[in-house]
Motif scaffolding. Structure first.
Motif, PDB file in Angstrom:
ATOM      1  N   GLY A 150     -18.207   7.811 -11.424  1.00  0.00           N
ATOM      2  CA  GLY A 150     -17.062   8.761 -11.067  1.00  0.00           C
ATOM      3  C   GLY A 150     -16.382   8.467 -10.007  1.00  0.00           C
ATOM      4  N   ASN A 151     -16.596   7.088  -9.184  1.00  0.00           N
ATOM      5  CA  ASN A 151     -15.859   6.933  -7.885  1.00  0.00           C
ATOM      6  C   ASN A 151     -14.361   6.323  -8.211  1.00  0.00           C
ATOM      7  OD1 ASN A 151     -18.027   8.067  -6.757  1.00  0.00           O
ATOM      8  ND2 ASN A 151     -18.875   5.956  -5.954  1.00  0.00           N
ATOM      9  N   VAL A 152     -13.796   6.131  -7.182  1.00  0.00           N
ATOM     10  CA  VAL A 152     -12.470   5.699  -7.073  1.00  0.00           C
ATOM     11  C   VAL A 152     -12.256   4.779  -6.123  1.00  0.00           C
ATOM     12  CG1 VAL A 152      -9.831   5.788  -7.202  1.00  0.00           C
ATOM     13  CG2 VAL A 152     -11.133   7.869  -8.152  1.00  0.00           C
ATOM     14  N   ALA A 153     -11.980   3.201  -6.388  1.00  0.00           N
ATOM     15  CA  ALA A 153     -11.858   2.353  -5.359  1.00  0.00           C
ATOM     16  C   ALA A 153     -10.297   2.438  -4.948  1.00  0.00           C
ATOM     17  CB  ALA A 153     -12.249   0.743  -5.941  1.00  0.00           C
ATOM     18  N   VAL A 154      -9.971   2.316  -3.679  1.00  0.00           N
ATOM     19  CA  VAL A 154      -8.707   2.569  -3.037  1.00  0.00           C
ATOM     20  C   VAL A 154      -8.419   1.547  -1.807  1.00  0.00           C
ATOM     21  CG1 VAL A 154      -7.323   4.298  -2.033  1.00  0.00           C
ATOM     22  CG2 VAL A 154      -8.762   5.023  -3.789  1.00  0.00           C
ATOM     23  N   LEU A 155      -7.140   0.962  -2.197  1.00  0.00           N
ATOM     24  CA  LEU A 155      -6.719   0.235  -0.983  1.00  0.00           C
ATOM     25  C   LEU A 155      -5.666   1.136  -0.172  1.00  0.00           C
ATOM     26  CD1 LEU A 155      -6.789  -2.902  -0.178  1.00  0.00           C
ATOM     27  CD2 LEU A 155      -4.443  -2.808  -1.137  1.00  0.00           C
ATOM     28  N   PHE A 156      -6.039   1.373   1.050  1.00  0.00           N
ATOM     29  CA  PHE A 156      -5.086   2.256   1.916  1.00  0.00           C
ATOM     30  C   PHE A 156      -4.204   1.152   2.839  1.00  0.00           C
ATOM     31  CE2 PHE A 156      -8.530   5.354   1.251  1.00  0.00           C
ATOM     32  CZ  PHE A 156      -7.674   6.414   0.852  1.00  0.00           C
ATOM     33  N   VAL A 157      -3.044   1.719   2.749  1.00  0.00           N
ATOM     34  CA  VAL A 157      -1.871   1.069   3.728  1.00  0.00           C
ATOM     35  C   VAL A 157      -1.410   1.919   4.478  1.00  0.00           C
ATOM     36  CG1 VAL A 157      -1.832  -0.475   1.758  1.00  0.00           C
ATOM     37  CG2 VAL A 157      -0.072   1.156   1.873  1.00  0.00           C
ATOM     38  N   THR A 158      -0.760   1.346   5.534  1.00  0.00           N
ATOM     39  CA  THR A 158       0.145   2.205   6.328  1.00  0.00           C
ATOM     40  C   THR A 158       1.590   1.711   6.562  1.00  0.00           C
ATOM     41  OG1 THR A 158      -0.612   0.640   8.442  1.00  0.00           O
ATOM     42  CG2 THR A 158      -1.799   2.800   7.867  1.00  0.00           C
ATOM     43  N   VAL A 159       2.485   2.369   6.487  1.00  0.00           N
ATOM     44  CA  VAL A 159       3.667   2.349   6.606  1.00  0.00           C
ATOM     45  C   VAL A 159       4.399   3.287   7.626  1.00  0.00           C
ATOM     46  CG1 VAL A 159       6.125   2.150   5.406  1.00  0.00           C
ATOM     47  CG2 VAL A 159       4.137   1.717   4.493  1.00  0.00           C
ATOM     48  N   GLY A 160       4.916   2.511   8.982  1.00  0.00           N
ATOM     49  CA  GLY A 160       5.261   3.460  10.099  1.00  0.00           C
ATOM     50  C   GLY A 160       3.991   4.212  10.381  1.00  0.00           C
ATOM     51  N   LYS A 161       4.073   5.437  10.422  1.00  0.00           N
ATOM     52  CA  LYS A 161       3.054   6.573  10.940  1.00  0.00           C
ATOM     53  C   LYS A 161       2.382   7.035   9.528  1.00  0.00           C
ATOM     54  CE  LYS A 161       5.094   7.886  15.067  1.00  0.00           C
ATOM     55  NZ  LYS A 161       5.524   8.894  16.291  1.00  0.00           N
ATOM     56  N   ILE A 162       2.979   6.649   8.292  1.00  0.00           N
ATOM     57  CA  ILE A 162       2.348   7.058   6.983  1.00  0.00           C
ATOM     58  C   ILE A 162       1.109   6.282   6.545  1.00  0.00           C
ATOM     59  CG2 ILE A 162       2.793   7.662   4.783  1.00  0.00           C
ATOM     60  CD1 ILE A 162       5.524   8.397   5.533  1.00  0.00           C
ATOM     61  N   GLU A 163       0.097   6.857   6.086  1.00  0.00           N
ATOM     62  CA  GLU A 163      -0.957   6.245   5.498  1.00  0.00           C
ATOM     63  C   GLU A 163      -1.195   6.674   4.229  1.00  0.00           C
ATOM     64  OE1 GLU A 163      -5.661   4.880   5.910  1.00  0.00           O
ATOM     65  OE2 GLU A 163      -4.712   6.051   7.656  1.00  0.00           O
ATOM     66  N   THR A 177     -10.621  12.016   3.423  1.00  0.00           N
ATOM     67  CA  THR A 177     -11.229  10.838   4.195  1.00  0.00           C
ATOM     68  C   THR A 177     -11.450  11.498   5.800  1.00  0.00           C
ATOM     69  OG1 THR A 177      -9.066   9.825   5.106  1.00  0.00           O
ATOM     70  CG2 THR A 177      -9.711   9.285   2.826  1.00  0.00           C
ATOM     71  N   ALA A 178     -12.083  10.513   6.162  1.00  0.00           N
ATOM     72  CA  ALA A 178     -12.478  10.593   7.741  1.00  0.00           C
ATOM     73  C   ALA A 178     -11.231  10.708   8.581  1.00  0.00           C
ATOM     74  CB  ALA A 178     -13.409   9.744   8.339  1.00  0.00           C
ATOM     75  N   ARG A 179      -9.965  10.114   7.821  1.00  0.00           N
ATOM     76  CA  ARG A 179      -8.643  10.131   8.931  1.00  0.00           C
ATOM     77  C   ARG A 179      -7.868  11.315   8.425  1.00  0.00           C
ATOM     78  NH1 ARG A 179     -10.101   5.577   6.643  1.00  0.00           N
ATOM     79  NH2 ARG A 179      -8.452   5.631   5.237  1.00  0.00           N
ATOM     80  N   GLY A 180      -8.444  12.192   7.577  1.00  0.00           N
ATOM     81  CA  GLY A 180      -7.759  13.332   7.332  1.00  0.00           C
ATOM     82  C   GLY A 180      -7.518  13.221   5.461  1.00  0.00           C
ATOM     83  N   ALA A 181      -6.611  14.267   5.209  1.00  0.00           N
ATOM     84  CA  ALA A 181      -6.223  14.066   3.553  1.00  0.00           C
ATOM     85  C   ALA A 181      -5.114  12.940   3.609  1.00  0.00           C
ATOM     86  CB  ALA A 181      -5.669  15.351   3.197  1.00  0.00           C
ATOM     87  N   LEU A 182      -5.177  12.068   2.569  1.00  0.00           N
ATOM     88  CA  LEU A 182      -4.258  11.177   2.389  1.00  0.00           C
ATOM     89  C   LEU A 182      -3.836  10.896   0.976  1.00  0.00           C
ATOM     90  CD1 LEU A 182      -5.874   8.276   4.519  1.00  0.00           C
ATOM     91  CD2 LEU A 182      -4.137   9.829   5.375  1.00  0.00           C
ATOM     92  N   PRO A 183      -2.556  10.814   0.796  1.00  0.00           N
ATOM     93  CA  PRO A 183      -1.992  10.730  -0.712  1.00  0.00           C
ATOM     94  C   PRO A 183      -2.376   9.311  -1.294  1.00  0.00           C
ATOM     95  CG  PRO A 183      -0.205  10.199   0.965  1.00  0.00           C
ATOM     96  CD  PRO A 183      -1.426  10.632   1.538  1.00  0.00           C
ATOM     97  N   LEU A 184      -2.829   9.462  -2.640  1.00  0.00           N
ATOM     98  CA  LEU A 184      -3.133   8.176  -3.384  1.00  0.00           C
ATOM     99  C   LEU A 184      -1.693   8.107  -4.465  1.00  0.00           C
ATOM    100  CD1 LEU A 184      -6.852   8.639  -4.390  1.00  0.00           C
ATOM    101  CD2 LEU A 184      -5.450   7.879  -2.207  1.00  0.00           C
TER     102      LEU A 184
END
Length: 285
Positions: free
Chosen positions: A128-141, A253-260
C-alpha cells in the motif's frame, strides 16, 4: 539497528520462559501474564507482533484480540495465537489473528512461524506504500511518483527548441534520443533558487516522448504509507491552482503537507504531438 519487539502473553511462566529461550537473540522480548497487562503494554512498546495465549485469568485471549481489533492504533499489530484449544484458535483466525501454533510448542516451529508472519505483515504494508521522488523549485517542494521517473541528471548543455511555450524551449540528446526540457519554475510561475549549472533534470516519458523537468534540488526517494497520502478526489477545490490536472494527491511528511503530481500531465496531449514532431525535426538537423 534495533531488533523487532515481541510481546509474549501467557499466564504460564514456564511457557513464557520457553518462548523467550526460542526467540531471544532474534527479537527484543516483553512479557505479560494477563490480558489486561497485555493491553496496557501494547501501546507503550508498539510490538512487531503479539504471541497470545487464550485461557488466562481476568481476561481471555479472545477478548484481548477483540480489544486490539477495535483499536485503530493497535489493530495493525499481527497476533499469533498460542493455544491447545484448536476451535477457539480457529475462531480467532476468523476474527483477525494472523496465525495459530498449537501447544505444546516446538522451538523448531515457533521461530519460523514468527518470521513468516512478520514478513507477510511487512509485505502487506509495502503493497500500500507509494515511492516518491521529492524535488524543489524555488521555494516549492513537490513529489513525483518514482515509477514515472526514468532518469535524474545534472544540468547539461541544451540547444533551442523553437516551437513550444515559454517554459518548453530547450532540448538535448540522451543516448541518441531527443529530450525536451520543461522549466518547472517557469511552468509554475516562480523563480529558480539555483543557478543553471546547479540545477537537476528529472526525465519522464509520455506517449513515447521524453521530457526533462528542470528543478533546483532532488531529494533521495522516500516511501510513504497509504495513510500518509490523501488522493486528489478527497481534496477541496476544483482547479488546484497552477498544478491543475497534474495534481495526484497531497502527502503528509515531516516537512509538512506536500503535493504529489504526475509530471507527465504538465504537458497536454496536443502539445505533446507538436513536441514529438519538433523533436524529430530538430534531431534530424
Amino acid at each position: 539497528m534495533s531488533l523487532p519487539h515481541l510481546l509474549l502473553v501467557d499466564d504460564s511462566e514456564a511457557v513464557l520462559a520457553f518462548e523467550k529461550a526460542a526467540l531471544s537473540g532474534h527479537y527484543a522480548i516483553s512479557t505479560a501474564t494477563t490480558g489486561r497487562e497485555a493491553l496496557a503494554k501494547a501501546p507503550q512498546i508498539e510490538p512487531a507482533a503479539i504471541l497470545l495465549d487464550l485461557s488466562m485469568p481476568e481476561m481471555d485471549g479472545d477478548e484481548v484480540l477483540a480489544h486490539l481489533q477495535d483499536d485503530a492504533a493497535l489493530r495493525h499489530i499481527p497476533v499469533i495465537i498460542i493455544s491447545s484449544e484448536k476451535l477457539r484458535a480457529e475462531a480467532c483466525l476468523r476474527n483477525g489473528a494472523k496465525a495459530f501454533l498449537p501447544k505444546p510448542i516446538r522451538a523448531q516451529e515457533l521461530l519460523p512461524l514468527v518470521e513468516r508472519v512478520l514478513e507477510e505483515t511487512r509485505a502487506q504494508a509495502r503493497a500500500g506504500n507509494v515511492a516518491v521522488l521529492f524535488v524543489t523549485v524555488g521555494k516549492i517542494e513537490l513529489g513525483f511518483p518514482l515509477e514515472s521517473v526514468r532518469n535524474v541528471l545534472h544540468q547539461t548543455a541544451t540547444r533551442p527548441l523553437p516551437l513550444g511555450p515559454s517554459y518548453l524551449t530547450q532540448m538535448f540528446e540522451l543516448h541518441g534520443e531527443p529530450v525536451a526540457v520543461l522549466d518547472l519554475a517557469h511552468r509554475l510561475g516562480v523563480e529558480h533558487a539555483q543557478p543553471v549549472v546547479e540545477r537537476k533534470l528529472v526525465v519522464v516519458e509520455r506517449d513515447g516522448v521524453r521530457i526533462a523537468l528542470c528543478v533546483d534540488e532532488v531529494r533521495d526517494p522516500e516511501e510513504l504509507a497509504q495513510d500518509e497520502v490523501t488522493p486528489r478526489e478527497r481534496l477541496g477545490g476544483s482547479q488546484h491552482g497552477a498544478l491543475g490536472q497534474a495534481l495526484l494527491a497531497v502527502a503528509k511528511t515531516a516537512r509538512g503537507a506536500l503535493p504529489l503530481i504526475d509530471p507527465r500531465a504538465l504537458v497536454s496531449r496536443e502539445l505533446l504531438r507538436k513536441l514529438a514532431s519538433g523533436l524529430r525535426a530538430e534531431a534530424a538537423r
